[in-house]
Design a protein around this motif. Structure first.
Motif, PDB file in Angstrom:
ATOM      1  N   TRP A   1       0.837  -1.200   0.000  1.00 42.97           N
ATOM      2  CA  TRP A   1       0.000   0.000   0.000  1.00 42.97           C
ATOM      3  C   TRP A   1       0.876   1.255   0.000  1.00 42.97           C
ATOM      4  O   TRP A   1       0.597   2.220  -0.730  1.00 42.97           O
ATOM      5  CB  TRP A   1      -0.898  -0.003   1.234  1.00 42.97           C
ATOM      6  N   ALA A   2       1.927   1.267   0.807  1.00 44.05           N
ATOM      7  CA  ALA A   2       2.804   2.435   0.870  1.00 44.05           C
ATOM      8  C   ALA A   2       3.490   2.683  -0.469  1.00 44.05           C
ATOM      9  O   ALA A   2       3.612   3.836  -0.907  1.00 44.05           O
ATOM     10  CB  ALA A   2       3.836   2.243   1.979  1.00 44.05           C
ATOM     11  N   LEU A   3       3.928   1.618  -1.131  1.00 42.28           N
ATOM     12  CA  LEU A   3       4.606   1.772  -2.422  1.00 42.28           C
ATOM     13  C   LEU A   3       3.636   2.271  -3.495  1.00 42.28           C
ATOM     14  O   LEU A   3       3.969   3.170  -4.280  1.00 42.28           O
ATOM     15  CB  LEU A   3       5.223   0.441  -2.838  1.00 42.28           C
ATOM     16  N   ARG A   4       2.449   1.707  -3.533  1.00 39.68           N
ATOM     17  CA  ARG A   4       1.462   2.121  -4.541  1.00 39.68           C
ATOM     18  C   ARG A   4       1.014   3.563  -4.335  1.00 39.68           C
ATOM     19  O   ARG A   4       0.730   4.279  -5.306  1.00 39.68           O
ATOM     20  CB  ARG A   4       0.249   1.184  -4.509  1.00 39.68           C
ATOM     21  N   SER A   5       0.953   4.001  -3.073  1.00 36.60           N
ATOM     22  CA  SER A   5       0.510   5.366  -2.805  1.00 36.60           C
ATOM     23  C   SER A   5       1.583   6.397  -3.135  1.00 36.60           C
ATOM     24  O   SER A   5       1.273   7.595  -3.258  1.00 36.60           O
ATOM     25  CB  SER A   5       0.096   5.504  -1.336  1.00 36.60           C
ATOM     26  N   ARG A   6       2.825   5.967  -3.297  1.00 38.26           N
ATOM     27  CA  ARG A   6       3.923   6.889  -3.566  1.00 38.26           C
ATOM     28  C   ARG A   6       4.460   6.786  -4.992  1.00 38.26           C
ATOM     29  O   ARG A   6       5.448   7.444  -5.325  1.00 38.26           O
ATOM     30  CB  ARG A   6       5.061   6.644  -2.559  1.00 38.26           C
ATOM     31  N   THR A   7       3.842   5.969  -5.807  1.00 38.52           N
ATOM     32  CA  THR A   7       4.268   5.814  -7.203  1.00 38.52           C
ATOM     33  C   THR A   7       3.027   5.815  -8.103  1.00 38.52           C
ATOM     34  O   THR A   7       1.892   5.695  -7.636  1.00 38.52           O
ATOM     35  CB  THR A   7       5.043   4.506  -7.407  1.00 38.52           C
ATOM     36  N   ARG A   8       3.262   5.918  -9.385  1.00 40.73           N
ATOM     37  CA  ARG A   8       2.165   5.891 -10.352  1.00 40.73           C
ATOM     38  C   ARG A   8       2.144   4.533 -11.053  1.00 40.73           C
ATOM     39  O   ARG A   8       3.146   3.807 -11.037  1.00 40.73           O
ATOM     40  CB  ARG A   8       2.353   6.995 -11.387  1.00 40.73           C
ATOM     41  N   PRO A   9       1.028   4.176 -11.656  1.00 42.84           N
ATOM     42  CA  PRO A   9       0.983   2.911 -12.398  1.00 42.84           C
ATOM     43  C   PRO A   9       2.045   2.901 -13.493  1.00 42.84           C
ATOM     44  O   PRO A   9       2.145   3.843 -14.291  1.00 42.84           O
ATOM     45  CB  PRO A   9      -0.434   2.895 -12.991  1.00 42.84           C
ATOM     46  N   PRO A  10       2.877   1.863 -13.569  1.00 40.41           N
ATOM     47  CA  PRO A  10       3.950   1.834 -14.577  1.00 40.41           C
ATOM     48  C   PRO A  10       3.392   1.757 -15.992  1.00 40.41           C
ATOM     49  O   PRO A  10       2.360   1.127 -16.247  1.00 40.41           O
ATOM     50  CB  PRO A  10       4.729   0.557 -14.230  1.00 40.41           C
ATOM     51  N   SER A  11       4.094   2.393 -16.895  1.00 35.69           N
ATOM     52  CA  SER A  11       3.723   2.320 -18.310  1.00 35.69           C
ATOM     53  C   SER A  11       4.197   0.982 -18.889  1.00 35.69           C
ATOM     54  O   SER A  11       4.958   0.248 -18.257  1.00 35.69           O
ATOM     55  CB  SER A  11       4.364   3.471 -19.082  1.00 35.69           C
ATOM     56  N   ARG A  12       3.757   0.688 -20.103  1.00 37.64           N
ATOM     57  CA  ARG A  12       4.192  -0.547 -20.750  1.00 37.64           C
ATOM     58  C   ARG A  12       5.695  -0.566 -20.953  1.00 37.64           C
ATOM     59  O   ARG A  12       6.350  -1.592 -20.760  1.00 37.64           O
ATOM     60  CB  ARG A  12       3.471  -0.714 -22.094  1.00 37.64           C
ATOM     61  N   ALA A  13       6.258   0.586 -21.320  1.00 38.08           N
ATOM     62  CA  ALA A  13       7.705   0.656 -21.537  1.00 38.08           C
ATOM     63  C   ALA A  13       8.468   0.440 -20.232  1.00 38.08           C
ATOM     64  O   ALA A  13       9.572  -0.119 -20.232  1.00 38.08           O
ATOM     65  CB  ALA A  13       8.076   2.001 -22.154  1.00 38.08           C
TER      66      ALA A  13
END
Length: 290
Positions: free
Chosen positions: A144-156
């Motif tokens: 949860w902490a990691l997802r809240s501090r990053t954005r969904p990764p792009s395909r690249a």
């Protein structure tokens, strides 16, 4: 004075004896039959019930509880929840984890989808930064902490063309379709008429079992090959020089460049080698160079 007949004397004497015996604490003798021990008929003694045994003589032993003694029972507390990801995990979620850690500068390689020691070290670094227990495994709180501090990764970001730049192509790779393998950049490029169609990370043999250099051709392919010398799996094997082949390596995917092959060209990403395997035909040119 009238003399007694003697018939009532015996019973009276017997009664006196019994009273005297009771007075001194003796127990009357239990007699079987109907006659008194002195031979006088008509004197009957009531059967005497034996006294109960002393308390505890025949008392069964106390039964103890079968469970553990309360003082000896260790308090373990609630079990820790099972981690979402840990060393040995594989799949799309691990790839996303690696890409998100890369956004924070904690994972300096291309996502592989395989959770190994490098990923565990990156997770510990993130947990330290966030003040979380440094387990190296991804618990719900860490995720949860990691997802809240990053954005969904792009395909690249999830599937970059290669971790390492391919570098300058060898001149022998500029014409036709060529598997061009560079020991300098640790990359394999699938080149079509001088244009790079695909690139992937590779590793080579150790100094004792070096990968041969030169120009070769694919002799045969084996989708689910097993090494007859080392008894290890060589998926998507494409042989180019005797027993040396380009193939997928699960060990490379898990442990990176800490290991080495026995002379083969190991590919880290299964999806990419599978695509290359489908495109390559026997006779395809292979160039291994520095």
């Amino acid at each position: 004075m009238q003399r007694s007949s003697g018939r009532g004397t015996a019973p009276a004497v017997a009664a006196v004896l019994v009273v005297a015996a009771l007075a001194v604490g003796c127990r009357p003798v239990t007699v079987t039959g109907t006659s008194a021990p002195d031979g006088n008929k008509g004197v009957r003694h009531a059967p005497t019930t034996p006294a109960p045994p002393p308390l505890g003589l025949h008392t069964p032993p106390a039964r103890h509880a079968t469970g553990p003694h309360p003082a000896r029972t260790a308090h373990t507390g609630p079990k820790a929840p099972r981690p979402l990801m840990a060393v040995g995990s594989r799949g799309a979620q691990v790839r996303e984890l690696q890409a998100r850690l890369a956004q924070l500068g904690l994972f300096d390689r291309a996502p592989t989808g395989s959770y190994a020691s490098v990923t565990a070290a990156a997770v510990r670094a993130f947990q330290k930064r966030q003040g979380l227990p440094r387990t190296g495994t991804v618990q719900p709180a860490t995720w949860w902490a990691l997802r809240s501090r990053t954005r969904p990764p792009s395909r690249a970001e999830l599937r970059p063309p290669t971790t390492r730049p391919a570098g300058v192509l060898d001149r022998r790779c500029m014409t036709g379709t060529v598997i061009c393998i560079s020991k300098r950049s640790n990359t394999l490029t699938w080149v079509v008429n001088g244009r790079i169609a695909a690139a992937m990370d590779v590793r080579f043999g150790s100094q004792y079992t070096p990968t041969r250099e030169g120009t070769f051709h694919i002799t045969f392919k084996s989708r689910r090959h097993i090494s007859t010398l080392y008894h290890t799996a060589m998926p998507y094997a494409m042989f180019f020089s005797g027993g040396q082949a380009v193939h997928y390596s699960a060990d490379f995917a898990a442990h990176g460049y800490r290991g080495a092959s026995h002379g083969c060209v190991n590919v880290r990403e299964r999806r990419k080698i599978a695509t290359l395997f489908a495109a390559v035909r026997p006779g395809t040119k292979v160039v291994v160079h520095h």
